[in-house]
Scaffold this motif. Sequence first.
Motif, PDB file in Angstrom:
ATOM      1  N   ASP A 177       0.841  -1.199   0.000  1.00  0.00           N
ATOM      2  CA  ASP A 177       0.000   0.000   0.000  1.00  0.00           C
ATOM      3  C   ASP A 177       0.875   1.247   0.000  1.00  0.00           C
ATOM      4  O   ASP A 177       2.017   1.206   0.467  1.00  0.00           O
ATOM      5  N   ASP A 178       0.350   2.351  -0.506  1.00  0.00           N
ATOM      6  CA  ASP A 178       1.048   3.653  -0.490  1.00  0.00           C
ATOM      7  C   ASP A 178       2.470   3.500  -1.024  1.00  0.00           C
ATOM      8  O   ASP A 178       3.418   4.090  -0.479  1.00  0.00           O
ATOM      9  N   GLU A 234      -4.224   4.657  -6.861  1.00  0.00           N
ATOM     10  CA  GLU A 234      -5.169   5.042  -5.806  1.00  0.00           C
ATOM     11  C   GLU A 234      -5.554   6.507  -5.914  1.00  0.00           C
ATOM     12  O   GLU A 234      -4.793   7.330  -6.405  1.00  0.00           O
TER      13      GLU A 234
END
Length: 277
Positions: A177-178, A234
Amino acid sequence: AKKEGGRSYQIFDPQMQAEAIARLQLEQDLRKAITQKEFCLYYQPIISLITGEIKGFEALVRWKHPQQGMIPPDRFIPVAEETGLINPLGAWIFHEACKQLQHWQKQFPELPLTMNVNFSPVQFQQVNLFAQIVEILQETGIAKNTLNIEITETCLLKTEKFNFHSLQDINVGLCIDDFCTGYSSLRMLRDLPINTLKIDRSFVEDIIKNPHDTTLISTILLLGKSLNMEIVAEGIETQKQVEILQQLGCIWGQGYFFDQPLYNQKATQFLIDQSGA
Ligand code: C2E
Ligand code: CA
Ligand code: CA
Ligand code: CA
């Protein structure tokens, strides 16, 4: 100075005092919220930028506080982490997300749906985490290779006890993630069973500010491709971002442009619309 339970501490600043009290109150409320199940999951669709079809959902937790209303995770996850309450909460989240996924897989067999669940680094300190995951997978009976655990790069660094390779044996995917907001080495990316990289929202925002400078996203896409990973962008909010990401060859996207995180009935409606029923 004040004495309490043998520990002495001093509070000079009334604002600090107010914050400390609010923090204690939050911790107490959180403890109660876990036993009384005041949480719910919202589900944000992950969409194909090529066909518009749904790949699956990311589960995002919310707290329905009896007095304060809906509290976003950024306000209570850090407290849950500091107090260890993230462990029972995280177990509930994982169970709930798996039950919902199983339910949708049964209701929409024509859609090969996946579910991404966020895990905090603290959770990987639990010696029985792997057993917990196995038990929940068996109980809910979701399809193989449809469940992904989302962690950050920092989490990979902090977590020595947990054997991420064991996830492969139970057909659970690992998603970073990220991506690019923390530290990760190429070796780590190569050696761990990572199947997905999520491009952080900040880079997707940059596309609008500097439409000519897409070097970073292009590089992540190239890297992911060469390592056989899927890439999800995202925080997509505009058509323009979709177009540029498509041109760059990004396959998957997530963001308000497609949908907000949805509560389960709304997410079901989304699936009904998608399946054309
Ligand atoms: P995250 O995992 O990076 O989740 C993405 C966040 O971006 C979510 O915020 C989502 O609602 C928001 N978002 C999605 N699309 C857009 C967009 O187009 N624009 C903007 N501005 N934001 C968008 P949310 O739900 O408030 O969650 C915040 C963070 O809290 C998450 O960041 C994650 O780190 C943590 N979190 C949420 N649910 C869980 C959970 O179940 N377990 C754990 N450990 N952490 C969670
Ligand atoms: Ca996430
Ligand atoms: Ca993220
Ligand atoms: Ca995040």
